[in-house]
Design a protein around this motif. Structure first.
Motif, short mmCIF file in Angstrom:
data_model
loop_
_atom_site.label_atom_id
_atom_site.label_comp_id
_atom_site.label_asym_id
_atom_site.label_seq_id
_atom_site.Cartn_x
_atom_site.Cartn_y
_atom_site.Cartn_z
N GLY A 124 -4.46 4.35 -2.36
CA GLY A 124 -5.28 3.05 -3.04
C GLY A 124 -6.96 2.71 -3.01
O GLY A 124 -7.67 3.87 -2.70
N GLU A 128 -5.80 -2.34 -1.29
CA GLU A 128 -4.78 -3.44 -1.94
C GLU A 128 -3.46 -3.60 -1.35
O GLU A 128 -2.79 -2.18 -1.13
CB GLU A 128 -5.08 -3.41 -3.28
CG GLU A 128 -4.41 -2.32 -3.43
CD GLU A 128 -5.17 -1.16 -3.96
OE1 GLU A 128 -5.03 0.41 -4.18
OE2 GLU A 128 -7.03 -1.63 -3.08
N ARG A 129 -3.07 -4.40 -1.80
CA ARG A 129 -1.37 -5.16 -1.35
C ARG A 129 -0.72 -4.55 -3.04
O ARG A 129 -1.14 -6.08 -3.54
CB ARG A 129 -0.99 -6.24 -1.12
CG ARG A 129 -1.92 -6.30 1.00
CD ARG A 129 -1.11 -7.71 1.14
NE ARG A 129 -1.20 -8.22 2.87
CZ ARG A 129 -2.09 -8.70 2.81
NH1 ARG A 129 -3.08 -8.07 2.54
NH2 ARG A 129 -2.07 -8.43 4.91
N ASN A 130 -1.27 -3.68 -2.84
CA ASN A 130 -0.26 -2.92 -4.47
C ASN A 130 0.97 -3.95 -4.87
O ASN A 130 1.41 -3.95 -5.66
CB ASN A 130 0.30 -1.94 -4.73
CG ASN A 130 1.18 -1.31 -3.41
OD1 ASN A 130 0.76 -0.69 -2.28
ND2 ASN A 130 2.11 -0.73 -3.76
N THR A 131 1.92 -4.66 -3.90
CA THR A 131 3.08 -5.03 -4.25
C THR A 131 2.86 -6.19 -5.09
O THR A 131 3.68 -6.90 -5.49
CB THR A 131 4.26 -4.93 -3.39
OG1 THR A 131 3.80 -5.62 -1.78
CG2 THR A 131 4.66 -3.19 -2.64
N LEU A 133 0.52 -6.66 -7.24
CA LEU A 133 -0.06 -6.63 -8.39
C LEU A 133 0.39 -5.95 -9.82
O LEU A 133 1.55 -6.09 -9.64
CB LEU A 133 -1.34 -5.38 -8.28
CG LEU A 133 -2.21 -5.17 -6.83
CD1 LEU A 133 -3.10 -4.41 -6.86
CD2 LEU A 133 -3.34 -6.23 -7.73
N GLU A 138 -2.39 -2.56 -11.15
CA GLU A 138 -2.13 -1.50 -9.72
C GLU A 138 -2.47 -0.06 -10.26
O GLU A 138 -3.24 1.39 -9.70
CB GLU A 138 -0.42 -1.80 -9.95
CG GLU A 138 -0.15 -0.21 -8.54
CD GLU A 138 1.17 -0.32 -8.27
OE1 GLU A 138 1.62 0.44 -7.12
OE2 GLU A 138 2.14 -1.25 -9.00
N THR A 142 -5.14 2.42 -8.82
CA THR A 142 -4.47 4.01 -8.07
C THR A 142 -5.56 5.07 -9.25
O THR A 142 -5.98 6.96 -8.63
CB THR A 142 -3.46 4.26 -8.48
OG1 THR A 142 -2.74 3.09 -7.52
CG2 THR A 142 -3.49 5.21 -8.18
N THR A 162 0.65 4.53 -0.66
CA THR A 162 0.49 3.51 -0.82
C THR A 162 0.18 2.70 0.28
O THR A 162 0.39 2.64 1.33
CB THR A 162 1.62 2.43 -1.48
OG1 THR A 162 3.10 2.49 -0.87
CG2 THR A 162 2.08 3.23 -2.54
N SER A 164 0.43 -0.51 0.76
CA SER A 164 1.55 -1.54 1.17
C SER A 164 2.60 -0.78 1.87
O SER A 164 3.55 -1.57 2.40
CB SER A 164 2.23 -2.63 0.10
OG SER A 164 0.81 -3.21 -0.07
N SER A 168 5.90 -1.75 -5.62
CA SER A 168 6.11 -2.31 -6.69
C SER A 168 7.31 -2.08 -8.12
O SER A 168 7.92 -1.03 -7.73
CB SER A 168 4.73 -3.25 -7.40
OG SER A 168 4.48 -2.10 -8.80
N THR A 171 5.26 0.83 -9.34
CA THR A 171 4.42 1.87 -8.04
C THR A 171 5.35 3.79 -8.93
O THR A 171 3.78 4.11 -9.18
CB THR A 171 4.57 1.89 -7.01
OG1 THR A 171 4.16 0.39 -6.42
CG2 THR A 171 3.58 2.56 -6.05
#
Length: 322
Positions: A124, A128-131, A133, A138, A142, A162, A164, A168, A171
């Protein structure tokens, strides 16, 4: 998620089969990718990884107090050098998953990983909490992380974890678009497997993680929350020893996720050192980066399923005993 006539989310027990089945099958584990033998005729693959998060954990959440940032700085200042020294002493390669912001804060550290023969992989931009975004954000973060690590070291990462430890809705597509060859974020197996997208093979190798084989759940401390460390390092070592021993009997992969700011403390590093001593007492061990494990696993995809030669791990199989 389905909604009712009032606009409220429909309870899952009211979902039709096509809805719950669609969620389950969106990202799924496909063929298990374990060769009959690992490179060099080894019986087990050992893949150590370190998430060099450092200051990005508080920064992700907008926390900028010197105290919180210092906890992350410890990983770069004290933890990472100790870990590199320990790995060198045991001649063990590892994979370092590093957020790009962490790499920009500590560029010499990022370069030291690849200089010493370890792998540097994407984790990342700022942890970040990619889920949470959208697709565009995202993908941008990335791609920016991939570009940053490539520029710093001159080597393009082939793998990603990831931030998280989750996907997501975007992803998997982003990973494939950016050309990653493997991921290490999901938990559907003990062994590597091919990731399926709605039942279709993607060619992406998954090297699964698990909270059991992660130092953070055992040792993390949150001063203002309910999280408190409750485990003795040597107790945790026993869990990891049992995990390795089972992987050795099965002829599979022993994968471990650690953090310099967590495991890098003096008393905790003892557990890692003793674990490495335990592993070194065994024959037929292949120490590998995650990229190397992914490549060896990918070879299974080039063989028909009925002749892949995966280990038989039944209790009565001769390789199921030490």
């Amino acid at each position: 998620m389905p909604t009712s006539d009032t606009g409220e989310p429909t309870p899952s027990w009211r979902w039709p089969e096509e809805t719950w089945r669609g969620h389950v099958e969106a990202v799924r584990a496909g063929r298990r990718l374990v060769p009959a033998r690992w490179p060099g005729g080894a019986r087990v693959a050992v893949a150590l990884s370190f998430d060099s998060d450092h200051e990005t954990i508080p920064l992700r959440d907008g926390e900028t107090s010197p105290g919180r940032l210092a906890q992350g700085e410890y990983g770069a200042r004290a933890g990472a050098p100790r870990i590199l020294e320990l790995l060198a002493r045991h001649q063990v390669p590892a994979t370092f998953f590093m957020p790009a912001v962490s790499a920009r804060l500590h560029p010499d550290e990022a370069r030291a990983y690849t200089r010493d023969g370890h792998e540097l992989a994407v984790h990342g931009w700022i942890h970040e909490r990619n889920t949470l975004l959208g697709h565009d954000d995202e993908r941008e973060l990335t791609a920016r992380a991939l570009e940053t690590l490539t520029e710093l070291t001159g080597q393009r990462p082939t793998g990603i974890r990831t931030p998280s430890w989750d996907f997501s809705d975007s992803t998997l597509r982003i990973m494939l678009e950016l050309g990653f060859s493997y991921d290490s974020s999901l938990m559907a197996d003990d062994e590597p497997y091919e990731v399926l997208a709605k039942g279709r093979p993607t060619g992406l190798v998954e090297i699964p993680v698990d909270w059991i084989r992660d130092d953070a759940p055992y040792f993390t401390m949150d001063r203002y929350g309910s999280v408190r460390p409750h485990s003795r390092p040597r107790d945790v070592r026993e869990i990891w020893v049992d995990e390795f021993d089972a992987a050795y009997r099965a002829g599979g992969v022993f994968q471990l996720t650690l953090h310099p700011h967590v495991i890098g403390h003096r008393s905790r590093l003892v557990a890692l050192r003793e674990l490495l001593d335990h592993i070194a007492a065994h024959t037929g061990v292949w120490y590998a980066t995650h990229a190397q494990v992914a490549e060896a696993s990918r070879a299974v995809l080039r063989t028909p399923p009925d002749s892949a030669g995966a280990h038989d791990t039944r209790p009565d199989h001769p390789e199921a005993t030490p």
